[in-house]
Design a protein around this motif. Sequence first.
Motif, PDB file in Angstrom:
ATOM      1  N   VAL A 195     -78.951 -54.412 -19.149  1.00 31.70           N
ATOM      2  CA  VAL A 195     -79.249 -55.829 -19.358  1.00 31.70           C
ATOM      3  C   VAL A 195     -80.717 -56.072 -19.666  1.00 31.70           C
ATOM      4  N   THR A 196     -81.576 -55.071 -19.444  1.00 35.22           N
ATOM      5  CA  THR A 196     -82.988 -55.251 -19.766  1.00 35.22           C
ATOM      6  C   THR A 196     -83.253 -55.074 -21.259  1.00 35.22           C
ATOM      7  N   TRP A 197     -82.259 -54.577 -22.016  1.00 33.99           N
ATOM      8  CA  TRP A 197     -82.403 -54.505 -23.464  1.00 33.99           C
ATOM      9  C   TRP A 197     -82.083 -55.885 -24.032  1.00 33.99           C
ATOM     10  N   GLN A 198     -83.112 -56.637 -24.383  1.00 35.05           N
ATOM     11  CA  GLN A 198     -82.936 -58.014 -24.830  1.00 35.05           C
ATOM     12  C   GLN A 198     -83.649 -58.251 -26.156  1.00 35.05           C
ATOM     13  N   TYR A 199     -83.551 -57.264 -27.035  1.00 33.30           N
ATOM     14  CA  TYR A 199     -84.307 -57.301 -28.279  1.00 33.30           C
ATOM     15  C   TYR A 199     -83.387 -57.170 -29.484  1.00 33.30           C
TER      16      TYR A 199
ATOM     17  N   LEU B   1     -87.470 -62.126  -7.416  1.00 29.38           N
ATOM     18  CA  LEU B   1     -86.861 -60.810  -7.593  1.00 29.38           C
ATOM     19  C   LEU B   1     -87.147 -60.268  -8.989  1.00 29.38           C
ATOM     20  N   LEU B   2     -87.129 -58.944  -9.103  1.00 27.67           N
ATOM     21  CA  LEU B   2     -87.159 -58.306 -10.417  1.00 27.67           C
ATOM     22  C   LEU B   2     -85.770 -58.466 -11.013  1.00 27.67           C
ATOM     23  N   ASN B   3     -85.666 -59.228 -12.088  1.00 31.54           N
ATOM     24  CA  ASN B   3     -84.366 -59.588 -12.645  1.00 31.54           C
ATOM     25  C   ASN B   3     -84.456 -59.569 -14.162  1.00 31.54           C
ATOM     26  N   TYR B   4     -83.545 -58.834 -14.801  1.00 31.27           N
ATOM     27  CA  TYR B   4     -83.521 -58.762 -16.262  1.00 31.27           C
ATOM     28  C   TYR B   4     -84.866 -58.306 -16.837  1.00 31.27           C
TER      29      TYR B   4
ATOM     30  N   PHE C   6     -75.964 -55.990 -31.410  1.00 28.82           N
ATOM     31  CA  PHE C   6     -76.176 -57.376 -30.999  1.00 28.82           C
ATOM     32  C   PHE C   6     -75.712 -57.628 -29.564  1.00 28.82           C
ATOM     33  N   ALA C   7     -75.636 -56.560 -28.780  1.00 28.38           N
ATOM     34  CA  ALA C   7     -75.286 -56.704 -27.370  1.00 28.38           C
ATOM     35  C   ALA C   7     -76.345 -57.503 -26.613  1.00 28.38           C
ATOM     36  N   PHE C   8     -77.587 -57.485 -27.119  1.00 32.10           N
ATOM     37  CA  PHE C   8     -78.675 -58.199 -26.436  1.00 32.10           C
ATOM     38  C   PHE C   8     -78.402 -59.696 -26.319  1.00 32.10           C
ATOM     39  N   LEU C   9     -77.573 -60.248 -27.198  1.00 33.08           N
ATOM     40  CA  LEU C   9     -77.305 -61.688 -27.175  1.00 33.08           C
ATOM     41  C   LEU C   9     -76.588 -62.130 -25.913  1.00 33.08           C
TER      42      LEU C   9
END
Length: 411
Positions: A64-68, A243-246, A209-212
């Motif tokens: 989930v940290t891949w947001q690009y 918290l460390l989140n996403y 496009f999983a980052f969407l």
Amino acid sequence: MKTTAAPGSPAGLLVLWTLTRTALLLCVLKVIVFPGPDVTSDVSVIYRGWYDVLSAGTFPQDDVTWQYPPAAALAILSPGLLPFLGYATAFFVLALVADLVTLALLLYAGRGPGRARRGAWVWVAGVPLLGPTVYARYDVMVTAVAVAALLAGVRHPRVMGALVGFGALLKVWPALLLVGVRRRGAWVSAVVTGAGVAVLFAVLMPGAFAFLTFQKDRGTEVESLGALVFHVARHHGWEGEVLLNYGSVEFLGPYVNWVSTGALFLTGAALVWLVVWRALARRLEPHTVADAAFVGVLLFTTTSRVISPQYMVWLVGLAAVCLCFRDSRMGAPVVLVLGACLVTVLEFPVWFAHVVASDALGVSLLVVRNGLLVAAAVLGGRRLWHATVPGWRGVAGVPGPAPAAETPVAP
């Protein structure tokens, strides 16, 4: 006896660039220990892990940290171009190269009538104000593409469009560079390039496009404008937590969704303002495209529910392009952004523990930094409006030719 590196000369600029960038490189290589948390772990741990996944021909679909956007894969894979270096070292070297390319573009753009070297000086002085974080994120590479796009747009709108389309597939925000562009060729080129790159990645690599889907559950990042509400609320019984989140440190708990929605509303309001400005603006000059891009990205950065330190690199790059034009109205907003950069390195990484703790020092730093960004956005928007919308020239001290002397539309 004359020196070859006088403070205002290109040689002096290159000397300062060399000294400051050497210091940044020594910091990310940990020869010099910079105060605060280690900013290089994103490269050595997160990027390195993504590199292994991407090298196998797929995107990190379960991370989930891949947001690009998909073209970000090229930045993460780029250290493979230097196989004789370790991953992190190769990444830092390539970030340095992107920094140098940006400087070269700004120096070239500062030549000729109506141009100035002050844009290059903004880049040389602004980047080190942010500390080693600049080389420990891929944003400096995206900024190099954005700077190239804006400078190309003066004479080659289709080249600008292609670079914007590619840049948007690297990190979305370069799409805002088109806000002041009237030439249809630039828009068509951007759409064609962006669509072509997107289709290519979708066909060749699963999960492009999983980052969407990884953005919807994000909270409010602790450095954002909206986060100030919870920094204060923590001292008055608010029951949420940090918290460390996403991939970032966020506030989670009661009313966070309200504040996040409020941030989206402000971003929407900024978009509406830009659309109205675009519809009413008539007096467009060669520097207007850069000024509008700077204001647009500044508005979206300031209203975002996440204001990560590396976002400031975007603003420094666009500010530098603005000041390559002698007639740019963005001088004062640029100074405010540079001030915000200086405060940013203090809140992250130097005293980030105080920010996370919401103590007096941490909250004060955020109030000053975010206040400077808000002031820059308001002032920049006001100057852009006054300079381009009929009936506003000369208002509030904004310089410019007489209202009757309408200038040609910029590329």
